[in-house]
Design a protein around this motif. Sequence first.
Motif, mmCIF file in Angstrom:
data_model
loop_
_atom_site.group_PDB
_atom_site.id
_atom_site.type_symbol
_atom_site.label_atom_id
_atom_site.label_comp_id
_atom_site.label_asym_id
_atom_site.label_seq_id
_atom_site.Cartn_x
_atom_site.Cartn_y
_atom_site.Cartn_z
ATOM 1 N N ASP A 141 0.895 -0.872 0.444
ATOM 2 C CA ASP A 141 0.309 -0.197 0.215
ATOM 3 C C ASP A 141 0.584 1.051 0.257
ATOM 4 O O ASP A 141 2.371 1.467 0.836
ATOM 5 N N ASN A 146 1.136 0.776 -6.822
ATOM 6 C CA ASN A 146 -0.009 0.481 -5.963
ATOM 7 C C ASN A 146 -0.901 1.779 -6.304
ATOM 8 O O ASN A 146 -2.276 1.224 -6.231
ATOM 9 N N LYS A 147 -0.274 2.599 -6.564
ATOM 10 C CA LYS A 147 -1.100 4.132 -6.736
ATOM 11 C C LYS A 147 -1.997 3.998 -7.493
ATOM 12 O O LYS A 147 -2.980 4.881 -7.932
ATOM 13 N N LYS A 150 -4.784 1.620 -7.687
ATOM 14 C CA LYS A 150 -5.423 2.069 -7.368
ATOM 15 C C LYS A 150 -6.577 2.995 -8.195
ATOM 16 O O LYS A 150 -7.690 3.367 -8.038
ATOM 17 N N ASP A 154 -9.784 2.931 -9.591
ATOM 18 C CA ASP A 154 -10.749 4.136 -9.037
ATOM 19 C C ASP A 154 -12.237 3.949 -10.551
ATOM 20 O O ASP A 154 -13.440 4.555 -10.268
ATOM 21 N N SER A 157 -14.579 1.969 -10.848
ATOM 22 C CA SER A 157 -15.814 1.639 -9.769
ATOM 23 C C SER A 157 -16.741 2.879 -10.020
ATOM 24 O O SER A 157 -17.937 2.512 -9.835
ATOM 25 N N MET A 200 -7.055 -7.532 -1.588
ATOM 26 C CA MET A 200 -6.963 -5.620 -1.750
ATOM 27 C C MET A 200 -8.255 -5.813 -2.637
ATOM 28 O O MET A 200 -8.324 -4.600 -1.783
ATOM 29 N N ASP A 203 -11.187 -5.603 -1.038
ATOM 30 C CA ASP A 203 -11.458 -4.195 0.472
ATOM 31 C C ASP A 203 -11.068 -3.726 -0.408
ATOM 32 O O ASP A 203 -12.078 -3.044 0.405
ATOM 33 N N TYR A 204 -11.056 -3.386 -0.706
ATOM 34 C CA TYR A 204 -10.904 -1.367 -1.696
ATOM 35 C C TYR A 204 -12.215 -0.985 -2.183
ATOM 36 O O TYR A 204 -12.518 0.118 -2.301
ATOM 37 N N ASN A 207 -14.506 -1.270 1.088
ATOM 38 C CA ASN A 207 -14.096 -0.440 2.289
ATOM 39 C C ASN A 207 -14.186 0.738 2.276
ATOM 40 O O ASN A 207 -15.086 1.988 2.508
ATOM 41 N N GLU A 208 -13.126 1.381 0.579
ATOM 42 C CA GLU A 208 -12.870 2.718 -0.248
ATOM 43 C C GLU A 208 -14.203 3.118 -0.719
ATOM 44 O O GLU A 208 -14.684 4.174 -0.430
ATOM 45 N N LYS A 209 -14.231 2.194 -1.962
ATOM 46 C CA LYS A 209 -15.240 2.930 -2.360
ATOM 47 C C LYS A 209 -16.676 2.833 -2.430
ATOM 48 O O LYS A 209 -17.340 2.981 -3.026
#
Length: 329
Positions: A141, A146-147, A150, A154, A157, A200, A203-204, A207-209
């Motif tokens: 992370d 990794n960024k 993501k 994004d 998502s 990952m 979870d992303y 939980n994040e989106k």
Amino acid sequence: MKNNFIVLVAIILMPSLGACQAKKERSFKTLDFLYEISGSKTIAGIHNREPNANPDQWTNEIHRLTGKYPGLWSGDFLFQEENIENRQTMIDEAVTQWEKGAVINIMWHTCSPALNEPCGWNKEGVLSHLSDEQWKELTTDGTPLNKEWKSRVDEISGYLEYLQNKGVEVLWRPMHEMNQGVFWWGGRPGPEGTLKLFQMLHDYMTNEKGLTNLIWVWDIQDFGTLAADAISYNPGDEYWDVLALDVYDDKSGYSEEKYNIIVEAAKGKPIAIGECQKIPTVEQLKDQPKWTFFMGWSELEVERNTEEQIKKVHDAENVLTLDEMPGWE
């Protein structure tokens, strides 16, 4: 004595009650329907591959051949420039198909985050390979790789959130064929390998989106190592809802061995034929009744099966087409 008996019964039932409660908290019309038909019916499905500008092409071709529409529609976010530009067109078709009562399946042949997007079906694109050092960076992370990963998640998502706002449930099948080493994300067994990135991603996006409309599909291919792969590539029960097997080894076909491996690995969850070129016969589906759907791979279904074979399966009493689906209202 009577009170002790009641307490004993309650203790025995606690695990099963907990399982029922867990399922209730994660309630989907689509997933509930898969549980309902498991063991008796199989939904006929078709993938709609390129172009995203025409995301019902193969669904319509099956209708032309059989007079019936498949009960499952599938699309792909894809990786080429023209298909990335038409992702919204594909998503709009997903809404249309959902409103007609189809099961919605979406996958993502994604470019490597270590390389450019758009990309091609080659070693510089979907079929590229990450070094061990790159993989470690990807799954750590906050690193540059990794960024970048993501940022691409994004974007995807956003489309899935659009479907969520429309009330559309999605059989979400990312990182398909996890035991397939030809894709940059696949073929890495062990806790730090492919399954870690799948975890990952789950979870992303969850939980994040904040995506709550995704029914997670864990998908592997029917290699000779299937028995071992069904163990070593399992990301964990909490990370998937449906187990799908891609059947491309036509020599072994829909063997009882493959079926039993998948049934055992699923531990009571729905199973499906995630992709195939030779579609299962009516008799095979009767012998293996827990397949909740099969998904023919676009043009391969038409190329590898006769019109008579395709029609016979779609007409079968144990196979569900769109006109036989319950609808999602």
